[in-house]
Design a protein around this motif. Structure first.
Motif, mmCIF file in Angstrom:
data_model
loop_
_atom_site.group_PDB
_atom_site.id
_atom_site.type_symbol
_atom_site.label_atom_id
_atom_site.label_comp_id
_atom_site.label_asym_id
_atom_site.label_seq_id
_atom_site.Cartn_x
_atom_site.Cartn_y
_atom_site.Cartn_z
ATOM 1 N N ALA A 1 40.938 35.767 41.273
ATOM 2 C CA ALA A 1 41.624 36.859 40.913
ATOM 3 C C ALA A 1 41.050 37.275 39.714
ATOM 4 N N ILE A 2 41.049 38.644 39.677
ATOM 5 C CA ILE A 2 40.511 39.352 38.320
ATOM 6 C C ILE A 2 42.014 39.884 37.709
ATOM 7 N N GLY A 3 41.940 39.587 36.394
ATOM 8 C CA GLY A 3 42.947 40.124 35.639
ATOM 9 C C GLY A 3 42.823 39.533 34.228
ATOM 10 N N ASP A 4 43.987 39.931 33.441
ATOM 11 C CA ASP A 4 43.844 39.585 31.894
ATOM 12 C C ASP A 4 43.494 38.165 31.756
ATOM 13 N N SER A 5 42.453 37.895 30.895
ATOM 14 C CA SER A 5 42.110 36.282 30.947
ATOM 15 C C SER A 5 42.961 35.675 29.981
ATOM 16 N N LYS A 6 43.636 36.434 29.118
ATOM 17 C CA LYS A 6 44.626 35.642 28.089
ATOM 18 C C LYS A 6 45.841 35.193 28.761
ATOM 19 N N THR A 7 46.555 36.114 29.643
ATOM 20 C CA THR A 7 47.845 36.002 30.249
ATOM 21 C C THR A 7 48.015 35.509 31.786
ATOM 22 N N LEU A 8 46.748 35.813 32.447
ATOM 23 C CA LEU A 8 46.757 35.743 33.857
ATOM 24 C C LEU A 8 47.387 34.142 34.239
ATOM 25 N N GLN A 9 46.446 33.297 33.522
ATOM 26 C CA GLN A 9 46.652 31.783 34.151
ATOM 27 C C GLN A 9 48.174 31.461 33.921
ATOM 28 N N ALA A 10 48.810 31.561 32.371
ATOM 29 C CA ALA A 10 50.041 31.570 31.940
ATOM 30 C C ALA A 10 50.942 32.000 32.982
#
Lengths: 110, 298
Positions: free
Chosen positions: B241-250
């Protein structure tokens, strides 16, 4: 003697001529064979008991095969063909085993 | 009918009108196993009773030698034909099966080729479109719109930072036998909830085992396999999945899909690994074709 020779002749004929069974009759062949085996074992037992009669054998064989096929045919028409053929095989199978046991007792006294 | 039985029945009925008639009551000398009469009859009379009847009748019973011979020949022929048929159809069935398998494989390779061709054709379309649009203001506006929308809908390959989640069935789930629970395997609904969680967490593009997901992609189970875009996947499942690396996982871990998978990992011991990646490249979804929907006239 006649039935044994006839059986052998039939097997040879079937292997040599390789007659093709019509597609519509194919589901009834196994049932007919089981009915035929039942008639054979019954006839052999009657022969050992001394009251074999070829006329009775012919009539009982033909009627058994026809009735077994008819049961399966009716079952096919109402959607329980495989169950009914299982039933026919079970009933005839019990008879075959009982007759085989009697034949064994008569032949080997065991 | 003036039989003694009927008489006594009438007398009984006269004495006690509340008693049921004698015929309806179970008689006392009834066999214990009368309910199994059918089986008993089969076992007790395995030989056609006519043999005994004809023998009893005495004299010389009518013979039917030719009939006997004919029936014997018929039985022998039936055995032979049946055995012949069975032995002859067995290899034919095997041949049919291998042929079907090879046809399926050929169709799959053809599908792969067609997909590759569709992808190359769509890049060509994009080039030709750019050339055809020219360079005036309106064309540039359209081009900009296309460039924004294409990555969103999954029409072109995209690249960016994101998450890589690898999941697999619990160890021993593919073994046959007792203790094998279908819930120990990754099901289509598990992948669906994971992908939904990823979208919810702000993912901009998602792919499973390299199959890019678009609004037209179905994730569903077919038999034992999970299919994405009607193509079966093989284990393990790798979701990117591509997305904001800062918030995506959380955000993903907090979503319903993340909670679902936490539970699967803890209770079912499934493999479940999340790692972030600096750069992921997801290919385009070649199946982005609208067959029925058309742009509404403005």
């Amino acid at each position: 003697m006649i039935p044994l020779l006839g059986l052998l002749a039939g097997i040879v004929l079937g292997l040599v001529l390789e007659p093709s069974i019509p597609q519509a009759l194919q589901p009834y062949l196994p049932i007919a064979i089981v009915a035929a085996m039942d008639a054979l074992f019954g006839a052999f037992r009657a022969y050992l008991e001394g009251n074999f009669n070829d006329r009775v054998f012919v009539v009982s064989f033909i009627s058994n095969v026809l009735i077994a096929a008819a049961i399966v045919y009716v079952g096919d028409q109402i959607g329980v063909g495989s169950q009914l053929s299982t039933g026919v095989v079970v009933v005839l199978g019990i008879r075959i085993f009982t007759n085989a046991a009697a034949i064994r007792r008569a032949l080997f006294h065991a | 009918m003036k039989t003694p039985g009927a008489m006594s029945e009438r007398a009984e009925r006269h004495v006690g009108p509340t008693e049921p008639p004698a015929a309806e009551r179970p008689s006392r000398n009834r066999a214990v196993d009368a309910s199994m009469d059918l089986l008993n009859q089969i076992i007790r009379h395995p030989v056609d009773p006519d043999y005994a009847l004809v023998a009893q009748r005495g004299g010389t019973p009518p013979r039917l030698r030719w009939g006997l011979a004919l029936v014997a020949v018929l039985i022998g022929a039936m055995f032979a034909v049946s055995a012949l048929q069975t032995t002859r159809t067995a290899p034919a069935l095997a041949v049919e099966r291998t042929e079907l398998i090879s046809r399926v494989q050929a169709a799959e390779t053809q599908q792969d080729e067609l997909r590759a061709r569709a992808t190359s054709l769509s890049t060509e379309i994009a080039k030709l479109r750019a050339a055809g649009l020219g360079t005036d203001d309106q064309a540039e506006l359209l081009e900009a719109q296309i460039n924004t929308l294409d990555p969103v809908v999954g029409n072109v390959a995209v690249t960016g930072p994101g998450l890589v989640i690898t999941v697999d069935d619990a160890a021993g789930a593919d073994q046959q036998g007792a203790g094998n629970d279908v819930r120990d395997r990754v099901l289509d609904i598990d992948l669906q909830s994971m992908v939904n969680g990823l979208w919810l967490a702000g993912a901009e593009a998602v792919a499973i085992n390299g199959h890019r997901l678009s609004t037209l992609t179905a994730i569903r189970g077919a038999g034992d396999a999970i299919t994405v875009d009607y193509r079966s996947l093989t284990r393990p499942y790798r979701v990117e999945a591509i997305g904001d690396s800062k918030t995506l996982q959380a955000h993903y871990v907090e979503s319903a899909g993340g909670a679902w998978w936490n539970e699967l990992k803890q209770n079912r011991q499934m493999r479940y690994e999340i790692s972030s990646a600096k750069e992921i490249t997801l290919s385009a979804d070649p199946g982005m074709v609208l067959r029925y929907a058309k742009r509404a006239s403005r």
